[in-house]
Design a protein around this motif. Sequence first.
Motif, short mmCIF file in Angstrom:
data_model
loop_
_atom_site.label_atom_id
_atom_site.label_comp_id
_atom_site.label_asym_id
_atom_site.label_seq_id
_atom_site.Cartn_x
_atom_site.Cartn_y
_atom_site.Cartn_z
N LEU A 163 -66.28 43.84 83.58
CA LEU A 163 -65.01 44.26 83.02
C LEU A 163 -63.86 43.80 83.91
O LEU A 163 -62.79 43.40 83.44
CB LEU A 163 -64.99 45.79 82.84
N LEU A 164 -64.08 43.90 85.26
CA LEU A 164 -63.01 43.51 86.18
C LEU A 164 -62.76 42.00 86.16
O LEU A 164 -61.65 41.52 86.46
CB LEU A 164 -63.41 43.97 87.60
N SER A 165 -63.79 41.22 85.79
CA SER A 165 -63.65 39.75 85.82
C SER A 165 -62.63 39.28 84.77
O SER A 165 -61.97 38.23 84.98
CB SER A 165 -64.99 39.09 85.57
N TYR A 166 -62.48 40.00 83.66
CA TYR A 166 -61.55 39.55 82.63
C TYR A 166 -60.11 39.54 83.11
O TYR A 166 -59.40 38.53 82.95
CB TYR A 166 -61.72 40.41 81.37
N PRO A 167 -59.57 40.60 83.68
CA PRO A 167 -58.18 40.52 84.16
C PRO A 167 -58.01 39.53 85.30
O PRO A 167 -56.97 38.87 85.42
CB PRO A 167 -57.86 41.97 84.59
N LEU A 168 -59.05 39.41 86.16
CA LEU A 168 -58.91 38.47 87.28
C LEU A 168 -58.86 37.02 86.78
O LEU A 168 -58.10 36.17 87.30
CB LEU A 168 -60.08 38.65 88.25
N LYS A 169 -59.65 36.72 85.76
CA LYS A 169 -59.63 35.35 85.19
C LYS A 169 -58.29 35.08 84.51
O LYS A 169 -57.79 33.95 84.51
CB LYS A 169 -60.77 35.17 84.21
N ALA A 170 -57.69 36.10 83.90
CA ALA A 170 -56.38 35.92 83.28
C ALA A 170 -55.32 35.63 84.32
O ALA A 170 -54.43 34.78 84.13
CB ALA A 170 -56.01 37.18 82.47
N VAL A 171 -55.38 36.33 85.46
CA VAL A 171 -54.41 36.10 86.54
C VAL A 171 -54.60 34.70 87.11
O VAL A 171 -53.63 34.00 87.47
CB VAL A 171 -54.58 37.18 87.64
N GLU A 172 -55.89 34.24 87.20
CA GLU A 172 -56.17 32.92 87.77
C GLU A 172 -55.54 31.82 86.89
O GLU A 172 -55.15 30.76 87.41
CB GLU A 172 -57.69 32.72 87.84
N LYS A 173 -55.36 32.02 85.60
CA LYS A 173 -54.72 31.05 84.72
C LYS A 173 -53.28 30.85 85.11
O LYS A 173 -52.74 29.75 84.99
CB LYS A 173 -54.82 31.52 83.26
N HIS A 174 -52.59 31.91 85.55
CA HIS A 174 -51.19 31.82 85.94
C HIS A 174 -51.03 31.35 87.37
O HIS A 174 -50.04 30.69 87.70
CB HIS A 174 -50.49 33.17 85.75
N TRP A 175 -51.94 31.82 88.19
CA TRP A 175 -51.88 31.39 89.62
C TRP A 175 -53.18 30.67 89.97
O TRP A 175 -54.17 31.29 90.39
CB TRP A 175 -51.70 32.58 90.57
N PRO A 176 -53.24 29.36 89.76
CA PRO A 176 -54.49 28.62 90.00
C PRO A 176 -55.00 28.75 91.42
O PRO A 176 -56.21 28.62 91.66
CB PRO A 176 -54.12 27.17 89.68
#
Length: 433
Positions: free
Chosen positions: A379-392
């Motif tokens: 569950l935690l991986s989903y928000p972290l992957k979304a943040v990684e899209k904005h901050w590569p």
Amino acid sequence: MVAERRFTEHALRPQVVGEMQLRREPALTVPARMIQLVRLLDADARTAELAALPAMPGDLRPGHDSRHRETRLGADIHLHWEQHSEASTVTLVRGGSDPVGWDFPDAADARAAIAWAEYLPGAVIRAVRLAIVADEGAAAELVASAGFPAGQLVTCHVGGGARIWTDFRIHDDGYGRMVVAANGLLPGDLARCVQRLQELGNYRNLALLGLPPARTAWADLDWLEQALEQVGRALAAGEVRDDVLLGRLIQLSADILSIDSGCAYRMSATAAYGRIVASRLAELDVVPIAGHRSLADFTERRLWPAVRTCAALTDRLALLNGRAAQFTALLRTRIETHIENQNGRLLASMDRSARMQLQLQQLVEGLSTVAVSYYALGLLSYPLKAVEKHWPRLSATLLLGLAMPFVALLVFHLIHGAKNRLVSRDRPAERAT
């Protein structure tokens, strides 16, 4: 004038003093005839007998009470009634100068007294007629006409000089017969001698009542003893189930107790009556006559074996009771040992089950921690992957790897805390019960 009593009298004093006056010697003037009947009474017969007492013939003498009455019919006839623990006696004494013989008196008063005595309720256990004369010369004709068989004649000196003749048989008229020669005994001594003779005969017959039930019970005890022996062998061999053996022992114990309760009173009464007979025999001071059986010989040969048989039955009953109780105790001990062993095995099995359940619970708790941590990290991986899209430059995989120990530790504490809260809720309920 009656003096005033200045002391407090015990409530039982009159009864105690009156008891000492009950056994009164009959008034005897030689020659005399005496008839005595002894009856066994149950409750109904005793009530009927008490109801018949007001019709007792003759003039009531002073000093009577609920256990003793005496009446006089004319100058020479005395009628006595006395109540005992399980029997009653009626004694008719006729003195005077009339010739003494075995025919019943012709006088109307005497016949009325005999009729009243014979028709009282109760079962007669002894009935005897005594002919009392001055000396052995006067007794010779009475002894000859009494019908005493030579081989069964009992004769001896008693009471300091008197002589008796009897055969201890029941004659055609239903009575036993005894001839007593006073041989110079004073009236008081003669009266006491005759009374002791009567009491000896009465208590002898009462004592012998225990012999028939003792013989019957003896045969029953033979069978019970064999049955107990078989149970003992089966108990030692261990080939029969314990519950079956216990059922047999309970039945055998019940049979023994039934026999004991059925004859215990009669056996104890026989022992008590036997002691009284021994006392009366000693008081009579029997002196044997050469060539004849004496009263002591007859009693020794006939009564004491019966008394000993009853005593042996009592001892045997006590022995069998004790043996049955020992067998039962041994069997119960074995059953209790089996139950304790079963309980021990059951407790050990429950202990193993509890330990296994605890191990399974710990395993489940560990697996639950892993599973919940896995899903939490997912569950935690989903928000972290979304943040990684904005901050590569931010690596979601790195952050998840760093967070994994903390997430697992947090999940473990949450699950362990929830388990502790559930356990703490159950403990107060267990203390309340």
